[in-house]
Design a protein around this motif. Structure first.
Motif, short mmCIF file in Angstrom:
data_model
loop_
_atom_site.label_atom_id
_atom_site.label_comp_id
_atom_site.label_asym_id
_atom_site.label_seq_id
_atom_site.Cartn_x
_atom_site.Cartn_y
_atom_site.Cartn_z
N UNK A 118 29.28 53.23 19.86
CA UNK A 118 28.72 53.49 21.33
C UNK A 118 29.74 53.92 22.08
N UNK A 119 29.38 54.28 23.35
CA UNK A 119 30.04 54.85 24.37
C UNK A 119 30.09 54.13 25.53
N UNK A 120 31.28 53.92 26.17
CA UNK A 120 31.14 53.25 27.62
C UNK A 120 32.14 54.33 28.64
N UNK A 121 31.38 54.18 29.69
CA UNK A 121 32.21 55.09 30.60
C UNK A 121 32.52 54.38 31.80
N UNK A 122 33.80 54.83 32.49
CA UNK A 122 34.43 53.88 33.43
C UNK A 122 34.75 54.99 34.60
N UNK A 123 34.21 54.94 35.87
CA UNK A 123 34.46 55.66 36.78
C UNK A 123 35.73 55.46 37.54
N UNK A 124 36.36 56.53 37.59
CA UNK A 124 37.82 56.45 38.07
C UNK A 124 37.82 56.52 39.85
N UNK B 41 43.02 37.25 31.03
CA UNK B 41 41.95 38.21 30.97
C UNK B 41 41.90 39.44 32.25
N UNK B 42 41.07 40.29 31.95
CA UNK B 42 40.97 41.20 33.01
C UNK B 42 39.61 41.84 32.93
N UNK B 43 38.75 42.30 33.87
CA UNK B 43 37.69 42.86 33.88
C UNK B 43 37.47 44.00 34.50
N UNK B 44 36.46 44.84 34.16
CA UNK B 44 36.18 46.22 34.78
C UNK B 44 34.77 46.58 34.33
N UNK B 45 34.19 47.17 35.74
CA UNK B 45 32.78 47.80 35.45
C UNK B 45 32.72 49.06 34.74
N UNK B 46 31.97 49.03 33.81
CA UNK B 46 31.44 50.08 33.16
C UNK B 46 29.95 50.35 32.79
N UNK B 47 29.84 51.68 32.18
CA UNK B 47 28.37 51.96 31.85
C UNK B 47 28.22 52.28 30.34
#
Length: 411
Positions: free
Chosen positions: A172-178, A104-110
């Motif tokens: 739907x859209x998910x944004x991930x900050x660089x 698994x891996x996790x990443x914050x998104x909006x």
């Protein structure tokens, strides 16, 4: 022939016995045992049921044991990658009792919609993922399939679906900050293929389950890099033992952590249920035992003449005490029968009808979960019967104080 049992049966079936002064006291004792059994069954059924459900949901989102980098990261977000080329993946060869090992891996998104936005945790999984937990709590659609090409299908909770008005089969859209805030964020357009509702709001409101290859690409990881491993066990009771074994089997740069260690506050809280269950059982057995002592004493006093006659005919104190203990056993068994019947009906209604609901923000479940097992019901009945009979042994000693001459003459 067991003449003590024969006399006890004659007493039980006698019409005078059923209409005697002791009759209401006997009925109260039977009712007390029945009510006590019902309360004990409910306490065990709901207590263990709630424990199991909470454990099941925690392990559904985290696995029983997680293997991650040995660092100070205590968040749900994986920062540094681990190579999945390990001696324990895809399975442990030296440790038994393990059902599955999954990456698994996790990443914050909006999540961004036309009218709203919401922060989430984008959890990436691969084709080795065990979907049995999410299949159980799936309310719409199907679980994703990440076997072949990169998939844009995701699994979201009904909490996110209702709050952001995202329905099944919608995109739907998910944004991930660089890492560099000056650069435009990554954008992923994903499609809802399934909606689940675990009732565990702390996770439901945050997690979106997706293909791990999106995180690998955004983090510039190789195809063999993952955030960590989740280990699913066959038996939760072995979790501490297996956690120690897994820790010894992994490299020194890796850390293994059970969900008990990851969420100690929750497990300390549900551990208190055991104390409550034991306390309820002790109180109910004492109440039942005291009522039976009262009923036994009344029975003995009511049968003083019979006791005197039996002694005059040569019966020993032990034999006469057996007569009344057999009688008491019959009363206890009657109470246990009705208690089991009523208790099982109540538990079955809740188990299959889900009538009583709970606040998921407090209890992590929507309805009161029920655990039904013939083993604990049998032990509960045997234990109650034996403890009540043990409590009756001392009061039955009053029989030894009854004089045949005085008891017969008194009548």
């Amino acid at each position: 022939m067991n003449y003590e049992l024969f006399i006890a049966k004659r007493i039980i079936t006698a019409k005078k016995y059923k209409s005697s002064i002791s009759s209401p006291i006997i009925k109260i004792a039977i009712i007390a045992i029945a009510i006590g059994m019902v309360i004990m069954m409910i306490a065990i059924g709901t207590g263990i049921g709630l424990q199991q459900k909470i454990r099941e949901k925690l392990s559904g989102f985290n696995g029983h044991i997680q293997i991650t980098n040995f660092d100070n990261n205590n968040s749900e977000i994986t920062l540094e990658p681990i190579s999945k080329i390990q001696n324990f993946y895809p399975e442990f060869t030296n440790i038994g009792g393990i059902k599955n090992v999954q990456v698994f891996a996790t990443k914050p998104g909006i999540i961004r919609t036309e009218t709203d936005f919401e922060g989430i945790i984008f959890k990436g999984v691969s084709n080795d993922y065990d979907w049995s937990f999410f299949k159980e709590y799936l309310v719409e659609g199907i679980v994703p399939n990440y076997d072949t090409n990169v998939s844009f299908d995701v699994l979201i909770s009904s909490e996110i679906s209702n709050r952001l008005n995202i329905n099944l089969n919608e995109e739907f859209n998910i944004l991930f900050v660089k890492d560099d805030p000056a650069k435009a964020p990554w954008l992923r357009v994903v499609k809802v293929i399934g909606i689940y509702n675990s009732g565990f709001q702390d996770f439901d409101k945050n997690f979106v389950i997706a293909d791990i290859r999106h995180i690998q690409k955004m983090n510039k990881w190789s195809g063999n890099d993952v955030g960590g491993f989740e280990v699913i066990l066959n038996n939760f009771d072995d979790i501490q033992e297996k956690s120690n074994e897994i820790y010894k089997e992994t490299a020194s740069t890796l850390n293994s952590q059970s969900i008990i260690e990851k969420y100690p506050a929750i497990f300390e809280w549900i551990g208190l249920f055991d104390t409550n269950i034991y306390l309820i059982i002790v109180i109910m057995v004492l109440v039942a035992g005291i009522n039976m002592i009262t009923a036994l004493l009344v029975l003995i006093l009511e049968r003083t003449q019979m006791i005197g006659i039996l002694k005059a005919l040569g019966s020993s104190n032990v034999s006469i005490r057996k007569v009344f203990l057999y009688n008491a056993s019959y009363l206890i068994l009657r109470g246990l029968f009705w208690g089991n019947l009523i208790g099982l009906i109540i538990l079955a209604i809740q188990k299959y009808g889900k009538i009583i609901s709970l606040n998921p923000e407090t209890y992590y479940v929507n309805t009161v979960p029920i655990y039904l097992d013939a083993g604990y019901i049998l032990l509960l009945n045997i234990g109650t019967l034996l403890l009540c009979l043990i409590m009756l042994i001392i009061p039955s000693l009053i029989i030894t104080k009854i004089s045949p001459v005085k008891s017969i003459k008194f009548e």
